[in-house]
Design a protein around this motif. Sequence first.
Motif, PDB file in Angstrom:
ATOM      1  N   ASN A  67       0.881  -0.652  -0.157  1.00 58.35           N
ATOM      2  CA  ASN A  67       0.127   0.160  -0.196  1.00 58.35           C
ATOM      3  C   ASN A  67       0.957   1.036   0.192  1.00 58.35           C
ATOM      4  OD1 ASN A  67      -0.139  -1.253   3.464  1.00 58.35           O
ATOM      5  ND2 ASN A  67       0.211   0.715   3.397  1.00 58.35           N
ATOM      6  N   GLY A  68       0.458   2.429  -0.691  1.00 57.67           N
ATOM      7  CA  GLY A  68       1.041   3.579  -0.920  1.00 57.67           C
ATOM      8  C   GLY A  68       0.964   4.232   0.930  1.00 57.67           C
ATOM      9  N   GLY A  69       2.313   5.415   0.909  1.00 55.24           N
ATOM     10  CA  GLY A  69       2.170   5.858   2.238  1.00 55.24           C
ATOM     11  C   GLY A  69       3.171   6.462   3.292  1.00 55.24           C
ATOM     12  N   GLY A 118       5.783   4.188   1.030  1.00 51.49           N
ATOM     13  CA  GLY A 118       4.973   2.348   1.352  1.00 51.49           C
ATOM     14  C   GLY A 118       4.687   1.906   2.443  1.00 51.49           C
ATOM     15  N   PHE A 119       4.069   0.832   1.731  1.00 53.57           N
ATOM     16  CA  PHE A 119       4.520  -0.294   2.861  1.00 53.57           C
ATOM     17  C   PHE A 119       4.295  -1.820   2.841  1.00 53.57           C
ATOM     18  CE2 PHE A 119       2.854  -3.143   6.300  1.00 53.57           C
ATOM     19  CZ  PHE A 119       4.235  -3.603   7.109  1.00 53.57           C
ATOM     20  N   GLU A 120       5.217  -2.636   2.474  1.00 51.01           N
ATOM     21  CA  GLU A 120       4.814  -3.547   2.175  1.00 51.01           C
ATOM     22  C   GLU A 120       5.118  -5.556   2.969  1.00 51.01           C
ATOM     23  OE1 GLU A 120       5.934  -7.009  -1.478  1.00 51.01           O
ATOM     24  OE2 GLU A 120       7.010  -4.703  -1.722  1.00 51.01           O
ATOM     25  N   SER A 179       9.589  -0.661   3.845  1.00 54.48           N
ATOM     26  CA  SER A 179       9.000   0.210   3.819  1.00 54.48           C
ATOM     27  C   SER A 179      10.693   0.975   3.170  1.00 54.48           C
ATOM     28  CB  SER A 179       8.624   0.626   4.686  1.00 54.48           C
ATOM     29  OG  SER A 179       8.095   2.027   4.563  1.00 54.48           O
ATOM     30  N   PRO A 180      10.384   1.742   2.040  1.00 54.40           N
ATOM     31  CA  PRO A 180       9.760   1.841   1.316  1.00 54.40           C
ATOM     32  C   PRO A 180       9.425   0.598   0.420  1.00 54.40           C
ATOM     33  CG  PRO A 180      11.219   2.971  -0.471  1.00 54.40           C
ATOM     34  CD  PRO A 180      11.163   2.950   1.014  1.00 54.40           C
ATOM     35  N   ALA A 181       7.441   0.278  -0.014  1.00 50.98           N
ATOM     36  CA  ALA A 181       7.517  -1.131  -0.736  1.00 50.98           C
ATOM     37  C   ALA A 181       7.821  -1.206  -1.965  1.00 50.98           C
ATOM     38  CB  ALA A 181       6.123  -0.879  -0.862  1.00 50.98           C
ATOM     39  N   THR A 182       7.997  -2.756  -2.087  1.00 54.07           N
ATOM     40  CA  THR A 182       8.556  -2.813  -3.387  1.00 54.07           C
ATOM     41  C   THR A 182       8.013  -1.915  -4.963  1.00 54.07           C
ATOM     42  OG1 THR A 182       9.101  -4.857  -2.521  1.00 54.07           O
ATOM     43  CG2 THR A 182       9.665  -4.982  -4.755  1.00 54.07           C
ATOM     44  N   GLY A 183       9.404  -1.593  -5.612  1.00 60.03           N
ATOM     45  CA  GLY A 183       8.597  -0.271  -6.738  1.00 60.03           C
ATOM     46  C   GLY A 183       7.782   0.170  -6.669  1.00 60.03           C
TER      47      GLY A 183
END
Length: 184
Positions: A116-118, A173-175, A165-169
């Motif tokens: 997700n973003g954030g 965001g968060f993963e 965080s950040p999310a992959t790609g």
Amino acid sequence: PGPTKDRAYRVEAELHRLTRLSEKLMQLAKAEGGAVLQETAQDLRPILNAVVDEFARHGHAARLQLALPKTPALSQMDPDAFGILARNLIENALRHGDPGGTVFVELQADGLAVRNGGKIIPADRLAALSGRFIRGETKGEGSGLGLAVSKTIAEAAGGGLVLSSPATGQTDGFEARVTFPAMG
């Protein structure tokens, strides 16, 4: 009307919060009981699809994007345990991610990823988030147990939970990525 009605609403809200907390504690107890594997492997795709459909029916359809592999994603994980794990990760992303952003749910040959973003979560804080009753800097409701439940289930199945965080790609965001060695 008046103060009595306001108090009744506060009591009702508190009862809902306690119900959610009780549910999370029961999920954690089930995960710690170790009954997360079964004898035969089954396809996780329909289970994940049902979990995502449940969130969609509760008003989150526009925010969810599901990617499933074309071939069966086989695992010996108990269907209920996998459903609890997936539900906790998706709920976490919807509650604590960018309120208008998309939550990406992807089942892969090696596990499950929810992104997700954030805002970026600092590494020291990120490492602690899968602990019990640990919450990020968020205004979203929650008890701080969802990631702990997911981690416990993943580890009981012989896998693991990795938070990024950040999310992959993404640049933010968060993963949450769960790996299952039993995936086929």
